[in-house]
Scaffold this motif. Structure first.
Motif, PDB file in Angstrom:
ATOM      1  N   VAL B  37       0.836  -1.194   0.000  1.00  7.57           N
ATOM      2  CA  VAL B  37       0.000   0.000   0.000  1.00  7.57           C
ATOM      3  C   VAL B  37       0.875   1.250   0.000  1.00  7.57           C
ATOM      4  O   VAL B  37       1.965   1.262   0.590  1.00  7.57           O
ATOM      5  CB  VAL B  37      -0.961   0.008   1.204  1.00  7.57           C
ATOM      6  CG1 VAL B  37      -0.203   0.019   2.517  1.00  7.57           C
ATOM      7  CG2 VAL B  37      -1.929   1.190   1.148  1.00  7.57           C
ATOM      8  N   GLN B  38       0.404   2.268  -0.710  1.00  3.54           N
ATOM      9  CA  GLN B  38       1.108   3.559  -0.723  1.00  3.54           C
ATOM     10  C   GLN B  38       0.108   4.649  -0.406  1.00  3.54           C
ATOM     11  O   GLN B  38      -0.742   4.988  -1.238  1.00  3.54           O
ATOM     12  CB  GLN B  38       1.773   3.800  -2.074  1.00  3.54           C
ATOM     13  CG  GLN B  38       2.660   5.021  -2.085  1.00  3.54           C
ATOM     14  CD  GLN B  38       3.519   5.114  -3.333  1.00  3.54           C
ATOM     15  OE1 GLN B  38       3.162   4.607  -4.395  1.00  3.54           O
ATOM     16  NE2 GLN B  38       4.661   5.758  -3.229  1.00  3.54           N
ATOM     17  N   SER B  82      -7.904   5.392   2.057  1.00  3.35           N
ATOM     18  CA  SER B  82      -7.653   5.929   0.719  1.00  3.35           C
ATOM     19  C   SER B  82      -6.164   5.859   0.405  1.00  3.35           C
ATOM     20  O   SER B  82      -5.343   6.398   1.156  1.00  3.35           O
ATOM     21  CB  SER B  82      -8.137   7.378   0.619  1.00  3.35           C
ATOM     22  OG  SER B  82      -9.529   7.440   0.764  1.00  3.35           O
ATOM     23  N   ALA B  83      -5.827   5.190  -0.672  1.00  4.77           N
ATOM     24  CA  ALA B  83      -4.421   4.949  -1.015  1.00  4.77           C
ATOM     25  C   ALA B  83      -4.358   4.204  -2.343  1.00  4.77           C
ATOM     26  O   ALA B  83      -5.375   3.801  -2.901  1.00  4.77           O
ATOM     27  CB  ALA B  83      -3.732   4.120   0.071  1.00  4.77           C
ATOM     28  N   MET B  84      -3.121   3.976  -2.793  1.00 11.43           N
ATOM     29  CA  MET B  84      -2.874   3.099  -3.951  1.00 11.43           C
ATOM     30  C   MET B  84      -2.504   1.726  -3.409  1.00 11.43           C
ATOM     31  O   MET B  84      -1.618   1.630  -2.544  1.00 11.43           O
ATOM     32  CB  MET B  84      -1.740   3.663  -4.793  1.00 11.43           C
ATOM     33  CG  MET B  84      -1.301   2.758  -5.921  1.00 11.43           C
ATOM     34  SD  MET B  84      -2.505   2.653  -7.249  1.00 11.43           S
ATOM     35  CE  MET B  84      -1.991   4.036  -8.243  1.00 11.43           C
ATOM     36  N   TYR B  85      -3.155   0.694  -3.919  1.00  5.43           N
ATOM     37  CA  TYR B  85      -2.898  -0.664  -3.463  1.00  5.43           C
ATOM     38  C   TYR B  85      -2.330  -1.498  -4.608  1.00  5.43           C
ATOM     39  O   TYR B  85      -2.876  -1.505  -5.719  1.00  5.43           O
ATOM     40  CB  TYR B  85      -4.189  -1.304  -2.951  1.00  5.43           C
ATOM     41  CG  TYR B  85      -4.695  -0.694  -1.663  1.00  5.43           C
ATOM     42  CD1 TYR B  85      -5.407   0.504  -1.678  1.00  5.43           C
ATOM     43  CD2 TYR B  85      -4.441  -1.296  -0.440  1.00  5.43           C
ATOM     44  CE1 TYR B  85      -5.855   1.079  -0.502  1.00  5.43           C
ATOM     45  CE2 TYR B  85      -4.892  -0.726   0.747  1.00  5.43           C
ATOM     46  CZ  TYR B  85      -5.594   0.470   0.696  1.00  5.43           C
ATOM     47  OH  TYR B  85      -6.039   1.041   1.874  1.00  5.43           O
ATOM     48  N   GLY B 102      -1.870  -1.836  -9.969  1.00  8.62           N
ATOM     49  CA  GLY B 102      -2.282  -0.941  -8.901  1.00  8.62           C
ATOM     50  C   GLY B 102      -3.736  -0.515  -9.016  1.00  8.62           C
ATOM     51  O   GLY B 102      -4.263  -0.355 -10.126  1.00  8.62           O
ATOM     52  N   THR B 103      -4.372  -0.353  -7.858  1.00 12.95           N
ATOM     53  CA  THR B 103      -5.747   0.163  -7.790  1.00 12.95           C
ATOM     54  C   THR B 103      -5.779   1.304  -6.782  1.00 12.95           C
ATOM     55  O   THR B 103      -5.317   1.145  -5.641  1.00 12.95           O
ATOM     56  CB  THR B 103      -6.749  -0.918  -7.332  1.00 12.95           C
ATOM     57  OG1 THR B 103      -6.760  -1.987  -8.270  1.00 12.95           O
ATOM     58  CG2 THR B 103      -8.154  -0.337  -7.203  1.00 12.95           C
ATOM     59  N   THR B 104      -6.306   2.435  -7.209  1.00 13.84           N
ATOM     60  CA  THR B 104      -6.487   3.550  -6.289  1.00 13.84           C
ATOM     61  C   THR B 104      -7.820   3.384  -5.579  1.00 13.84           C
ATOM     62  O   THR B 104      -8.874   3.278  -6.231  1.00 13.84           O
ATOM     63  CB  THR B 104      -6.479   4.888  -7.051  1.00 13.84           C
ATOM     64  OG1 THR B 104      -5.219   5.047  -7.708  1.00 13.84           O
ATOM     65  CG2 THR B 104      -6.690   6.053  -6.080  1.00 13.84           C
TER      66      THR B 104
END
Lengths: 113, 109
Positions: B37-38, B82-85, B102-104
């Protein structure tokens, strides 16, 4: 706490320039990696290294080279930068005791004009 | 070929709604699978790995070998999710990771 640092947060270079991206980790990790991160493409592995002076090609090595002269430092080199190398570059490291958890740096956003 | 596919670029839900981030993989053998996660302005970090079978921040992921999937789920989304996974696969004994696109995840108040 593992710390992976990258030399620049933002970098702007001209087409044809030689570019050096530096990565340093302070946890004595053997494994180090360079990725590029592009929207819609995710992270793609450029090069990795399991030990000093060792290097292995990843999935997209063309146009890049690397150097690992010291255990803590892994450099990514763009021999002649091109506009299609504009991207976010992420460095990561991991320990052989837990190779699956990679620790990432903050990234370098490189723009080639 | 070894591949990880995340079919959704963006997933938008309201706070309190269930979340499922999809991940499908292609690998001949028993895979090691992970979610990274980012968060905004933070580094990419490991969220969870399938072998530990634990729940992290309310998220779980089950490996379904029949469907070659490793979807990430949370029953009640929070705004801080809420993040980029990124879903990732590690070919055995390589130490490398193969990431999906990636999925936002956007959790609206």
């Amino acid at each position: 706490d593992v710390k992976v640092t990258q030399s620049s947060r933002y970098l702007v270079k001209r087409t044809g320039e030689k570019v050096f991206l530096e990565c340093v980790q302070d946890m004595d990790h053997e494994n180090m990696f360079w990725y590029r991160q592009d929207p819609g493409l995710g992270l793609r592995l450029i090069y990795f290294s399991y030990d000093v002076k060792m290097k292995e090609k990843g999935d997209i090595p063309e146009g890049y080279s690397v150097s690992r002269e010291k255990k803590e430092r892994f450099s990514l080199i763009l021999e002649s930068a091109s506009t299609n190398q504009t991207s976010m570059y992420l460095c990561a490291s991991s320990s052989p005791l837990d190779t699956y958890e990679q620790y990432f740096g903050p990234g370098t956003r490189l723009t080639v004009t | 070929a070894q591949r990880v596919t995340q079919p959704e670029k963006l997933l938008s839900v309201f706070k309190g709604a269930p979340v499922e981030l999809k991940c499908n993989y292609s690998y001949s053998g028993s895979p090691e699978l992970f979610w990274y996660v980012q968060y905004s302005r933070q580094r990419l970090q490991l969220l969870l790995r399938h072998i530990s079978r634990e729940s992290i921040k309310g998220f779980t992921a089950d490996l379904n070998k029949g469907e070659t999937s490793f979807h990430l789920k949370k029953p009640f989304a929070q705004e801080e999710d809420s993040a980029m996974y990124y879903c990732a696969l590690s070919p055995r004994a390589t130490g490398k990771l193969i990431f999906g696109q990636g999925t936002t995840l956007q959790v609206k108040p």
